[in-house]
Design an enzyme around this catalytic site. Structure first.
Site, PDB file in Angstrom:
ATOM      1  N   HIS A  42       0.861  -1.183   0.000  1.00  9.10           N
ATOM      2  CA  HIS A  42       0.000   0.000   0.000  1.00  9.10           C
ATOM      3  C   HIS A  42       0.892   1.227   0.000  1.00  9.10           C
ATOM      4  O   HIS A  42       1.912   1.268   0.691  1.00  9.10           O
ATOM      5  CB  HIS A  42      -0.892   0.032   1.249  1.00  9.10           C
ATOM      6  CG  HIS A  42      -1.392   1.406   1.593  1.00  9.10           C
ATOM      7  ND1 HIS A  42      -0.824   2.176   2.588  1.00  9.10           N
ATOM      8  CD2 HIS A  42      -2.378   2.161   1.044  1.00  9.10           C
ATOM      9  CE1 HIS A  42      -1.447   3.334   2.665  1.00  9.10           C
ATOM     10  NE2 HIS A  42      -2.392   3.359   1.746  1.00  9.10           N
ATOM     11  N   ASN A  52       0.458   5.749  -0.345  1.00 10.63           N
ATOM     12  CA  ASN A  52      -0.410   6.908  -0.491  1.00 10.63           C
ATOM     13  C   ASN A  52       0.433   8.152  -0.280  1.00 10.63           C
ATOM     14  O   ASN A  52       1.144   8.259   0.721  1.00 10.63           O
ATOM     15  CB  ASN A  52      -1.557   6.864   0.531  1.00 10.63           C
ATOM     16  CG  ASN A  52      -2.322   8.164   0.611  1.00 10.63           C
ATOM     17  OD1 ASN A  52      -1.989   9.045   1.402  1.00 10.63           O
ATOM     18  ND2 ASN A  52      -3.340   8.296  -0.207  1.00 10.63           N
ATOM     19  N   ALA A  77     -18.694  11.797  -2.198  1.00  8.80           N
ATOM     20  CA  ALA A  77     -17.687  10.732  -2.178  1.00  8.80           C
ATOM     21  C   ALA A  77     -17.967   9.698  -3.261  1.00  8.80           C
ATOM     22  O   ALA A  77     -19.114   9.342  -3.532  1.00  8.80           O
ATOM     23  CB  ALA A  77     -17.686  10.060  -0.807  1.00  8.80           C
TER      24      ALA A  77
END
Length: 332
Positions: free
Chosen positions: A131, A133, A285
């Site tokens: 992961h 970000n 969203a």
């Protein structure tokens, strides 16, 4: 498709190509290049599967580019998302920022946020999930005053412990941090260990990496260079691990353990992850993109516990007790 990116940028080309563009525009260009390079690096493992590219717009302001690959030979699900959004912050988000020490004088704040977020769930249990970000955020109060900062990180979630892979991964991240201060890696490694915690189980989500938020010192420009260094380290930190492990044989019990660990991944992302919560509660969203981080398949078994002395238990002990993966001579 734009040959330089996976899709046409969200911000107009005219605004992105101005002389001396603001840092938010340079960040958008940078993360779109990272998106393309990482997607191409993953596609190189796949003889037939390719990323679906979904460019979307947000009525409240901005949009994003979601790239998702599913049911590949090596990757069961991989997502690499870009978001470029702006609008008015919900009061819950303002309260959360204040709880982190942000001096915000109003509950009515405009915001701009852009970032890249990726999660890769491989098929083979011997290949870890990764992961990463990296994001830029700015808020504007009614007087026009702007506060801005960066955040992000990269972390690894293996299903079976390979100490060589852990050392390689952490060393790449440390080398990315080194030009920006001797304490950067150690500080952000500890932050990562303390953030990706499944509190109700007393274990970490994986073997860590780096994580940070509210980065704006010594200057915003220096912080941007740091972000670039970390994001550029993703491919060299992960691709060699995939290459090494993707063809290893595995059996049904190993696959079952992988699915159980993915269940833990889901628990963290839905219960604790700040980014997921911010996305879900932001007006307009886009849930498909926010929930991209969830695996295609996961599993829960009642009161499952690995056998003492098993490889599964070896991993669990590390998740309960984070380790320093770098040898002393590598930490100098």
């Amino acid at each position: 498709m734009d040959s330089e990116f996976m899709a046409v940028p969200i911000t107009s080309r005219e605004n992105l190509s101005v002389e001396n563009p603001p840092i938010k525009c340079r960040m958008e260009i940078f993360i779109m290049r990272i998106q393309q390079s990482f997607c191409h690096a993953l596609e190189a493992f796949e003889p037939t599967a390719k990323f679906l590219v979904d460019r979307w717009e947000r009525p409240e302001g901005g949009g994003g580019i979601s790239c998702v690959l599913q049911d590949g030979l090596v990757f069961e699900k991989a997502g690499v998302n870009i978001s470029v959004v702006h609008g008015v912050l919900p009061k819950e988000a303002v309260a959360q920022m204040r709880s982190r020490g942000k001096l915000l004088t109003s509950d009515q704040l405009s915001f701009f946020a852009t970032g890249i977020s990726s999660v890769v769930h491989p098929k083979n249990p011997h290949v870890p999930t990764i992961h990463f970000n990296y994001r830029y955020f700015e808020v504007i109060d009614p007087s026009g005053s702007v506060q801005a900062w960066f955040g992000g990180g990269t972390d690894l979630t293996p299903y079976y412990l390979d100490e060589e892979d852990c050392r390689h991964f952490h060393l790449q991240l440390k080398q990315a941090c080194n030009p920006f201060g001797a304490d950067k890696y150690n500080k952000f490694k500890e932050w990562c260990d303390n953030y990706f915690v499944i509190s109700h189980r007393g274990e970490r989500r994986g073997v860590g990496g780096i994580f940070f938020d509210d980065l704006e010192e010594p200057t915003l420009e220096n912080s941007f260079k740091f972000i670039q260094s970390c994001a550029n380290a993703v491919i060299p930190s992960y691709v060699p691990i995939v290459t090494k492990n993707k063809d290893k044989p595995y059996d049904t019990p190993e696959r079952n353990w992988q699915l159980l660990r993915r269940g833990r991944y889901v628990e963290f992302n839905l219960l604790y992850d700040r980014g997921t919560k911010f996305g879900l509660f932001t007006p307009g969203a886009r849930y498909e993109s926010i929930l991209m981080s969830l695996p295609l398949l996961a599993k829960w078994e009642y009161c499952h516990s690995p056998s003492p002395g098993s490889r599964e238990n070896d991993l669990l002990q590390v998740l309960k007790n984070p380790r320093n993966w770098l040898l002393d001579e590598e930490c100098k």
